[in-house]
Design an enzyme around this catalytic site. Structure first.
Site, short mmCIF file in Angstrom:
data_model
loop_
_atom_site.label_atom_id
_atom_site.label_comp_id
_atom_site.label_asym_id
_atom_site.label_seq_id
_atom_site.Cartn_x
_atom_site.Cartn_y
_atom_site.Cartn_z
N GLU A 6 -9.14 4.96 -8.89
CA GLU A 6 -10.04 3.96 -9.43
C GLU A 6 -11.01 3.58 -8.33
OE1 GLU A 6 -7.80 0.72 -10.95
OE2 GLU A 6 -7.79 1.54 -12.99
N GLU B 57 -4.79 1.21 -0.90
CA GLU B 57 -4.32 2.58 -1.02
C GLU B 57 -3.48 2.81 -2.27
OE1 GLU B 57 -2.55 4.28 2.36
OE2 GLU B 57 -4.20 3.82 3.71
#
EC number: 3.1.-.-
Length: 433
Positions: A216, A211
């Protein structure tokens, strides 16, 4: 009378240099770039028999070259192999060999381009004055796979072409047929719209493993050792594709010579999906070069074993779902597009010049090489540099003669397809077990 094609000959917007401007009709083009040649081919290639003609009118001052080229030939006609040109300086050229020919031409001049497949000769005219035969061409140009397409080249200049849709200013005579009126059985039509062999797949890619990895995308990294052998990721530092072709030729060659595999372009070594910045024209440009590169393998790589997918990377935020490679590759893989070469090898490709000039998106490119048929005889491939590669663990290794012998013994076959250079050296070995 032979059936003629209803399709209109024009300049091919998917077979041109990036910064050449072709108008909406496909019958005029211009270049505003100084000290740089920009070219395009037509959509109709001619083969078999017959005599064909088209006209070019020079519409601005500058340098031009007109003539004929195969799909595999250079767009810089007259400098590369499989192309024949006549330039405004009054010179003919092929394969970088320039000789005086005809007369110089400039603004408002009309150049006639003649292709006689019956006598296998090429020549030109200026404002109706025909010049002697410029080139005697090889019989291979009568073949549909190496047929000749009309081709034009500009340097800070403009021109218009007439393939026969309008009356010619200087008709060539009854023996010659306009390119646009060539019989179907003598025409190899090509354009992106007609072939439609490549469409990119647009999907959202919800890749994430932690998280705290913000915006990305990351591939599933728990790869088994056997998966590493069949998987490779590549990403240029600046996110472009300018130096991608040379290293991936080694990987494709290695996959062909072992058990196949998948090459992910736009993914770094940490399996983070960065994507590759590409415009629509860059996609055409890149894949044309990629196809040409594979066709220059020895023996020519079987394109039926190579599938390509392109996926647009759309940020969706960080989520907890892990998408495995197997899930990703359920997306349809498309056949290799049939485009011509623009740039091959390790040199900088003109594609990267568009990164800051054209709208670009981030893409993930997947090249999938299928395993060889276990029931067919072994074929050993060289890449376009004449080198043989094979996968070892997670890397590509150049293969030497002892390795070639082992590769053949592993397949337990005596009859092996080899390039002539390798076969001459292998012949010195003792008989294989």
């Amino acid at each position: 009378m032979a059936d003629t094609s209803p399709r209109e000959s024009k300049l091919n917007k998917q077979d041109q240099d990036l910064h050449l401007e072709i108008d909406e009709t496909g019958l005029a083009c211009k270049s505003e770039v100084k000290k740089r040649w920009l070219g395009a081919r037509g959509t109709a290639g001619l083969y078999g028999n017959g005599k064909y003609y088209y006209e070019v009118t020079i519409t601005s001052k500058g340098l031009c070259r007109v003539g004929w080229a195969t799909l595999g030939g250079s767009l810089n006609i007259g400098k590369g192999l499989d192309s024949f040109g006549y330039g405004g300086t009054g010179m003919k050229s092929t394969h970088k060999k320039f000789d005086d020919y005809g007369l110089p031409f400039t603004l408002n001049d009309v150049i006639g381009c003649y292709l006689d497949l019956d006598s296998r000769t090429i020549w030109w005219s200026k404002n109706g004055e025909q010049f002697p035969a410029a080139f005697s061409i090889d019989v291979k140009y009568k073949n549909s796979n190496t047929c000749l397409f009309p081709a034009v080249l500009c340097q800070n200049s403009s021109l218009s072409v007439n393939f026969g849709s309008q009356p010619f200013k200087f008709p060539p005579g009854n023996q010659f047929t306009a390119v646009s009126d060539a019989p179907n059985e003598n025409v190899n039509w090509w354009s992106y719209e007609e072939q439609n062999s490549f469409e990119h797949v647009v999907v959202k890619l919800p890749f994430a493993v932690e998280e705290d990895v913000h915006n990305e995308f990351r591939m599933h990294t728990k790869l088994m050792l056997t998966e590493l052998k069949r998987t490779q990721c590549k990403q240029d530092k600046d996110g472009s594709i300018r130096r991608t072709l040379q290293p991936i030729s080694k990987t494709i060659c290695a996959f062909l010579n072992t058990d196949g595999g998948r090459l992910f372009l736009g993914v770094n070594d940490d399996k983070v999906i960065k994507g590759i910045s590409m415009s629509k024209n860059m996609i055409y440009h890149f894949f044309g070069s990629l196809r040409h590169m594979c066709e220059n393998f020895k023996p020519c790589s079987p394109l039926c074993r190579i599938k390509v997918s392109i996926l647009e990377v759309i940020p969706v935020g960080v989520i907890k779902v892990k998408l495995r490679k197997a899930d990703l590759l359920k997306e349809e893989a498309h056949d290799f597009p049939k485009l011509a070469c623009h740039s091959v090898g390790g040199s900088f490709c003109d594609c990267f010049l568009e990164i800051n000039k054209a709208p670009t998106k981030q893409y993930l490119l997947i090249i999938q090489v299928s395993p060889p048929n276990p029931n067919s005889r072994t074929t050993i491939f060289q890449n376009e540099e004449g080198l043989v590669y094979r996968r070892r663990m997670a890397s590509n290794k150049c293969v030497y003669l002892d390795d070639l012998r082992r590769m053949m013994n592993e397949k337990n076959q005596v009859f092996v397809d080899l390039p002539d250079e390798a076969r001459a050296e292998i012949d010195s070995f003792s008989k294989f077990d």
